[in-house]
Write a protein that holds these residues in place. Sequence first.
Motif, PDB file in Angstrom:
ATOM      1  N   TYR A 182       0.823  -1.240  -0.012  1.00 58.35           N
ATOM      2  CA  TYR A 182       0.118  -0.081   0.035  1.00 58.35           C
ATOM      3  C   TYR A 182       0.717   1.440  -0.166  1.00 58.35           C
ATOM      4  CZ  TYR A 182      -2.690   3.818   1.481  1.00 58.35           C
ATOM      5  OH  TYR A 182      -3.375   5.083   1.560  1.00 58.35           O
TER       6      TYR A 182
ATOM      7  N   SER B 240       1.010   4.217  -2.819  1.00 56.56           N
ATOM      8  CA  SER B 240       0.675   5.411  -2.363  1.00 56.56           C
ATOM      9  C   SER B 240       1.727   6.375  -2.560  1.00 56.56           C
ATOM     10  CB  SER B 240       0.118   5.562  -1.034  1.00 56.56           C
ATOM     11  OG  SER B 240      -0.363   6.829  -0.482  1.00 56.56           O
TER      12      SER B 240
ATOM     13  N   GLU C  16     -12.595  -1.714   3.222  1.00 57.05           N
ATOM     14  CA  GLU C  16     -12.296  -0.308   2.900  1.00 57.05           C
ATOM     15  C   GLU C  16     -11.103  -0.088   1.908  1.00 57.05           C
ATOM     16  OE1 GLU C  16     -13.948   2.206   4.045  1.00 57.05           O
ATOM     17  OE2 GLU C  16     -15.173   0.896   5.529  1.00 57.05           O
TER      18      GLU C  16
ATOM     19  N   LYS D 240     -13.081  -0.294  -1.265  1.00 48.94           N
ATOM     20  CA  LYS D 240     -13.722   1.130  -1.653  1.00 48.94           C
ATOM     21  C   LYS D 240     -12.448   2.133  -2.136  1.00 48.94           C
ATOM     22  CE  LYS D 240     -17.518   0.739   1.889  1.00 48.94           C
ATOM     23  NZ  LYS D 240     -17.695   1.287   3.066  1.00 48.94           N
ATOM     24  N   LEU D 241     -11.518   1.857  -1.564  1.00 47.84           N
ATOM     25  CA  LEU D 241     -10.348   2.941  -2.005  1.00 47.84           C
ATOM     26  C   LEU D 241     -10.084   2.504  -3.509  1.00 47.84           C
ATOM     27  CD1 LEU D 241      -8.693   5.148  -1.363  1.00 47.84           C
ATOM     28  CD2 LEU D 241      -6.989   3.423  -0.609  1.00 47.84           C
ATOM     29  N   ARG D 242      -9.929   1.397  -3.595  1.00 50.21           N
ATOM     30  CA  ARG D 242      -9.433   0.839  -5.007  1.00 50.21           C
ATOM     31  C   ARG D 242     -10.446   1.270  -6.131  1.00 50.21           C
ATOM     32  NH1 ARG D 242     -10.485  -4.171  -4.569  1.00 50.21           N
ATOM     33  NH2 ARG D 242      -8.694  -4.899  -3.466  1.00 50.21           N
TER      34      ARG D 242
ATOM     35  N   THR E  44     -12.176   3.967  -5.787  1.00 48.69           N
ATOM     36  CA  THR E  44     -12.194   5.527  -5.963  1.00 48.69           C
ATOM     37  C   THR E  44     -10.867   5.912  -6.768  1.00 48.69           C
ATOM     38  OG1 THR E  44     -13.232   6.074  -3.907  1.00 48.69           O
ATOM     39  CG2 THR E  44     -11.706   7.738  -4.698  1.00 48.69           C
TER      40      THR E  44
ATOM     41  N   ASP F  51     -10.247  12.803  -6.158  1.00 47.97           N
ATOM     42  CA  ASP F  51     -10.230  11.426  -5.771  1.00 47.97           C
ATOM     43  C   ASP F  51      -8.989  10.968  -5.062  1.00 47.97           C
ATOM     44  OD1 ASP F  51     -12.965  11.099  -6.157  1.00 47.97           O
ATOM     45  OD2 ASP F  51     -12.720  10.549  -8.357  1.00 47.97           O
TER      46      ASP F  51
ATOM     47  N   GLU G  91      -9.420  10.481   1.549  1.00 48.82           N
ATOM     48  CA  GLU G  91     -10.261   9.384   0.944  1.00 48.82           C
ATOM     49  C   GLU G  91      -9.683   8.023   1.582  1.00 48.82           C
ATOM     50  OE1 GLU G  91     -12.676   9.362  -0.894  1.00 48.82           O
ATOM     51  OE2 GLU G  91     -13.131  11.454  -1.259  1.00 48.82           O
ATOM     52  N   SER G  92      -8.296   8.330   2.041  1.00 50.95           N
ATOM     53  CA  SER G  92      -7.649   6.780   2.126  1.00 50.95           C
ATOM     54  C   SER G  92      -7.570   6.385   3.648  1.00 50.95           C
ATOM     55  CB  SER G  92      -6.306   6.891   1.538  1.00 50.95           C
ATOM     56  OG  SER G  92      -5.164   8.089   2.235  1.00 50.95           O
TER      57      SER G  92
ATOM     58  N   ALA H 132      -9.145   3.148   4.567  1.00 52.21           N
ATOM     59  CA  ALA H 132      -8.226   1.924   4.101  1.00 52.21           C
ATOM     60  C   ALA H 132      -7.106   1.774   5.113  1.00 52.21           C
ATOM     61  CB  ALA H 132      -8.121   2.015   2.794  1.00 52.21           C
TER      62      ALA H 132
END
Length: 295
Positions: free
Chosen positions: A176, A180, A229, A232-234, A236, A266, A271-272, A275
């Motif tokens: 991750y 990121s 989560e 969901k982030l994936r 977005t 986004d 937003e992260s 997650a």
Amino acid sequence: MAIRAPYRSLRGMSAVVALLAVGAVGCSDVSDAVDSAKDGAKKVARQRSVFSLDLGDCYNPNGKAEGEAYAVEIVPCDEAHEGQVVGEFAIDEGKEYPGDDEIAAIADERCPVEAQKYAPDTWALPKGVDLYYYTPTKESWATGDRAVSCTYTAEKSTFKGSLDTVKSLKPEQTTYLNGSNAVYEALWANQPEKDTVEDDLAGYKAQAKAVAAALDTHVKGLDGIDGTEVGKLRATLTKAAGNWKKAANAADADAFYTAYEPAFTDIDPNESVAARKELGLATTVPADEADVWAG
């Protein structure tokens, strides 16, 4: 003839050597004076040349202002300290000193990358810690100095413990963070100098292309990580990648802006957060990042 030891430059703060002096005291202050003398002796004994700094060293710079250094106080990492070396590399240049600006530009580019190898989660850094670096000066360059020491330093406070967190990360956390970090590195490393898209559409499109590529890699890495989560982030970030690609292929400034607004929204660090919590990572958005997306 006096011989002066070569210095190294510290961007952002100074580490000019200053040994602690003990003044005259009254009888009632003898105990305090002894303690102060012991502390001073310890500080002197811990003085090390900046040329001997190694990856992982925790230290206190001698001084607070921007400038040059030839020594720092090396301390155990479990004691309060102001800085830690979190990256190092050598400048591959010719015989001539490239100049202060060129040296700084190289360190600006390389130190964030080297620091993330040592402390990948910048959200987990102690409050008030920023990235600084020691670089060669023209004088030290002439003696063969080519090393850059990247440090996380708290200019107005101290912290305890080592920032070496990479070894304690789980595989999914590392995946991750690598993804990121690459996204935001692509965003900022490719930021055009012009303030408006109209003045440099090609530059902004190149930035969008770099961010889209980094997002594709990040999303691919998230495919192998379980979690509601994270899923969901994936989704977005997949949508964000699509909009960055539209921006990269925009025919004009208006088309770029239309794609850019949702693309930028986004990848808002907020937003992260969910997650990150699911992955067991730090969840407080750094203040400087929060300010950018706050508008």
